[in-house]
Write an enzyme that holds these catalytic residues in place. Sequence first.
Site, PDB file in Angstrom:
ATOM      1  N   HIS A 151      -8.325   7.337   6.013  1.00 42.52           N
ATOM      2  CA  HIS A 151      -8.395   5.922   5.623  1.00 42.52           C
ATOM      3  C   HIS A 151      -9.829   5.411   5.754  1.00 42.52           C
ATOM      4  O   HIS A 151     -10.351   4.739   4.854  1.00 42.52           O
ATOM      5  CB  HIS A 151      -7.499   5.049   6.527  1.00 42.52           C
ATOM      6  CG  HIS A 151      -6.042   5.260   6.361  1.00 42.52           C
ATOM      7  ND1 HIS A 151      -5.201   5.416   7.443  1.00 42.52           N
ATOM      8  CD2 HIS A 151      -5.257   5.315   5.259  1.00 42.52           C
ATOM      9  CE1 HIS A 151      -3.954   5.551   7.010  1.00 42.52           C
ATOM     10  NE2 HIS A 151      -3.963   5.494   5.689  1.00 42.52           N
TER      11      HIS A 151
ATOM     12  N   LYS B 227      10.203  -2.203   6.960  1.00 37.40           N
ATOM     13  CA  LYS B 227       9.687  -0.857   7.208  1.00 37.40           C
ATOM     14  C   LYS B 227       9.525  -0.624   8.709  1.00 37.40           C
ATOM     15  O   LYS B 227       8.937  -1.446   9.408  1.00 37.40           O
ATOM     16  CB  LYS B 227       8.337  -0.683   6.497  1.00 37.40           C
ATOM     17  CG  LYS B 227       7.825   0.731   6.538  1.00 37.40           C
ATOM     18  CD  LYS B 227       6.596   0.891   5.674  1.00 37.40           C
ATOM     19  CE  LYS B 227       6.122   2.325   5.730  1.00 37.40           C
ATOM     20  NZ  LYS B 227       4.948   2.561   4.928  1.00 37.40           N
TER      21      LYS B 227
ATOM     22  N   ARG C 258      -4.709  12.343  -1.974  1.00 36.59           N
ATOM     23  CA  ARG C 258      -4.837  13.573  -1.190  1.00 36.59           C
ATOM     24  C   ARG C 258      -4.496  14.787  -2.018  1.00 36.59           C
ATOM     25  O   ARG C 258      -5.104  15.837  -1.877  1.00 36.59           O
ATOM     26  CB  ARG C 258      -3.898  13.524   0.022  1.00 36.59           C
ATOM     27  CG  ARG C 258      -4.319  12.540   1.069  1.00 36.59           C
ATOM     28  CD  ARG C 258      -3.275  12.470   2.130  1.00 36.59           C
ATOM     29  NE  ARG C 258      -2.033  11.990   1.523  1.00 36.59           N
ATOM     30  CZ  ARG C 258      -1.168  11.196   2.104  1.00 36.59           C
ATOM     31  NH1 ARG C 258      -1.351  10.811   3.331  1.00 36.59           N
ATOM     32  NH2 ARG C 258      -0.094  10.794   1.482  1.00 36.59           N
TER      33      ARG C 258
ATOM     34  N   SER D 290      -0.691   9.099   8.118  1.00 39.69           N
ATOM     35  CA  SER D 290      -0.240   8.437   9.345  1.00 39.69           C
ATOM     36  C   SER D 290       0.993   9.116   9.906  1.00 39.69           C
ATOM     37  O   SER D 290       1.143   9.258  11.122  1.00 39.69           O
ATOM     38  CB  SER D 290       0.048   6.959   9.073  1.00 39.69           C
ATOM     39  OG  SER D 290      -1.131   6.285   8.712  1.00 39.69           O
TER      40      SER D 290
END
Length: 168
Positions: free
Chosen positions: A20, A44, A93, A131
Amino acid sequence: MKEEKVAICPGSFDPVTLGHLDIIRRSCKLFDRVIVAVLDNPEKKTAFTAEERMDMLRRCTNGLPQVEIDSFHGLLAEYARQKRAVAVVRGLRALSDFEYEFQMSLTNRNLNPNLETIFFNTQAENMFLSSSVVKQIAVFGGDISKCVPQCIMQDINDRIYAGGNRHE
């Protein structure tokens, strides 16, 4: 007077990773102001509250004067309009990220025609990093020092490995 170019780097940042930070730093080279926007979605399940994630981001970006930390809920396209942002910056990614990010880009562009999406390819050393991966390593007491900034490593270990109060 030249109009300020504002970009938004949105995400959950639960927690912020070195990947990040790489995207945020690279965004700072292209834009006058970079708003790192923490998605505050009560639906979430996160390990850290939105306020905690914002605090960690502030510490991690302390040396980047054009970075502003904020949170939002609702539509990113509308948030970008309110902030007068010209771009959303996202990291890719792997090829698997592209389909979802491309769909989101088209949706945001449909909702806000003045909003561009810029994709940064991740650095090779961060390709595996997310994460979720960081949290999984931390749960089992693994070494996360190559995954997250040093200044927040203890926060993560205290919350996740030590079985602190998770925000579920």
